[in-house]
Scaffold this active site. Structure first.
Site, mmCIF file in Angstrom:
data_model
loop_
_atom_site.group_PDB
_atom_site.id
_atom_site.type_symbol
_atom_site.label_atom_id
_atom_site.label_comp_id
_atom_site.label_asym_id
_atom_site.label_seq_id
_atom_site.Cartn_x
_atom_site.Cartn_y
_atom_site.Cartn_z
ATOM 1 N N ARG A 111 0.867 -1.180 0.000
ATOM 2 C CA ARG A 111 0.000 0.000 0.000
ATOM 3 C C ARG A 111 0.903 1.229 0.000
ATOM 4 N NH1 ARG A 111 -1.971 -3.525 3.982
ATOM 5 N NH2 ARG A 111 -4.075 -4.351 3.566
ATOM 6 N N LYS A 161 -1.900 -2.548 8.156
ATOM 7 C CA LYS A 161 -2.955 -2.018 9.005
ATOM 8 C C LYS A 161 -2.860 -2.614 10.403
ATOM 9 C CE LYS A 161 -6.172 -1.264 5.179
ATOM 10 N NZ LYS A 161 -7.488 -1.600 4.590
ATOM 11 N N HIS A 169 -2.838 2.279 -5.652
ATOM 12 C CA HIS A 169 -3.533 1.013 -5.437
ATOM 13 C C HIS A 169 -3.648 0.222 -6.732
ATOM 14 C CE1 HIS A 169 -4.909 -0.222 -1.539
ATOM 15 N NE2 HIS A 169 -5.900 -0.908 -2.061
ATOM 16 N N ARG A 200 -0.878 -2.110 -6.776
ATOM 17 C CA ARG A 200 -1.128 -3.209 -5.837
ATOM 18 C C ARG A 200 -2.071 -4.235 -6.479
ATOM 19 N NH1 ARG A 200 -1.220 -4.601 -0.284
ATOM 20 N NH2 ARG A 200 -3.241 -5.218 0.552
ATOM 21 N N HIS A 231 -3.492 -9.484 3.683
ATOM 22 C CA HIS A 231 -4.921 -9.581 3.946
ATOM 23 C C HIS A 231 -5.168 -10.498 5.136
ATOM 24 C CE1 HIS A 231 -6.073 -8.483 -0.479
ATOM 25 N NE2 HIS A 231 -5.892 -7.417 0.278
ATOM 26 N N TYR A 248 -9.489 -11.095 -6.555
ATOM 27 C CA TYR A 248 -8.553 -11.041 -7.682
ATOM 28 C C TYR A 248 -8.695 -12.251 -8.591
ATOM 29 C CZ TYR A 248 -6.384 -7.271 -5.082
ATOM 30 O OH TYR A 248 -6.177 -6.098 -4.419
#
Length: 303
Positions: A152, A176, A248, A251, A274, A283
């Site tokens: 990111r 995150k 993004h 990414r 994730h 994806y």
């Protein structure tokens, strides 16, 4: 129903100060709701049942002779007005129970991530390599890291020099919630980072106060997310890449190209950081869509 709608809209206007445009939109939505109820023989709020709300939502999605079908998001906005009205009436004691409480808005279709092709990525990275200035060395390294690791933008600008483990060919990313992960760099990203660290970063670092950040601005401070966006946009323009290109996008392209190359979705999940594989599985829809396009263009019985 008309008096009930007026009472709720007055409440929203006086007590909550909603804008004229919002109130007008609610009034239009509730006029359609009232017309539907009238056609069903329902004139009082007390006579509305949950089945009426569910059927009305279905009508919104299907359309009728006077109205085109509504998308999930538009139908959901209309349902917000219906639910708001009946919740208000229940709180005011007009209704014993809220008939719209358990009717959920339709789920909008998942938007597939946008990815660009490998050739477009190469054009972008080539455009970032113009010249041999500290800025161009940094820009190339930044974009190589974004595409080569799937980071990111916040993760990339948050990398410190000590997070680059050159001998192991990996970089430490902080995602995150402060969760760390180790991601391989790849030869192109490693080479670009080496050039930046040796020939570019010292020039910028000499103007700052000794920040440990990997990517620096011209004043020697940590490169901001906004500045990284500016770098990408400038390189995209030089590469003549149309459309909206964001960090993004790289990414998404990283994940899509890995899956198209045969990578396991669980591996891609770990690389992207994730928490759930469900997030990564979107994806796989992108790659299936690509397969359909190739099939439609190539198979003689597909047309």
């Amino acid at each position: 129903m008309g008096r009930a709608v007026d009472a709720w809209l007055t409440h929203l206007d006086v007590e909550r100060g909603l804008s004229h445009h919002t109130l007008a939109a609610y009034r239009r939505d509730l006029a359609r709701w009232s017309a539907y109820l009238a056609a069903e023989g329902v004139e009082r709020p007390e006579d509305v049942r949950e089945t009426h709300v569910s059927e009305f939502l279905a009508r919104l999605r299907e359309g009728d002779a006077d109205h085109p079908p509504l998308a999930a998001t538009s139908a959901g906005r209309t349902l917000v007005a219906v639910r708001g009205l009946h919740r208000f009436l229940a709180l005011e004691g007009v209704l014993d129970a809220d008939p719209a409480r358990r009717v959920s808005p339709p789920t909008p279709p998942s938007r597939l991530p946008k990815a660009i092709g490998v050739d477009e990525v190469e054009r972008l990275l080539t455009a970032a390599s113009v010249g041999d200035t500290p800025a161009s060395l940094r820009d190339r390294a930044l974009l190589e890291v974004l595409y080569g690791t799937g980071a990111r933008i916040s993760e990339a600008v948050g990398v410190d020099v000590d997070d680059v483990l050159g001998e192991e060919g990996v970089v430490r990313l902080r995602g995150k919630g402060g969760k760390e992960r180790i991601v391989p760099l790849g030869s192109y990203a490693a080479e670009a980072l080496s050039a930046w660290l040796v020939r570019g970063r010292p020039t910028f670092a000499g103007k700052g106060r000794g920040t440990p950040a990997l990517f620096l601005n011209t004043r020697g401070g940590r490169l901001s997310r906004q500045s990284a966006w500016t770098v990408l946009r400038a390189c995209a323009e030089r590469a003549h890449l149309g459309g909206h290109l964001s960090p993004h996008t790289l990414r998404h392209s990283f994940a899509t190209h890995l899956l198209e190359g045969g990578a396991d979705v669980r591996v891609v999940q770990e690389l992207l950081g994730h928490a759930s594989v469900t997030t990564t599985q979107v994806y796989t829809l992108v790659t299936v869509q690509r397969l359909r396009e190739v099939y439609a263009d190539s198979h003689p019985r597909a047309r």
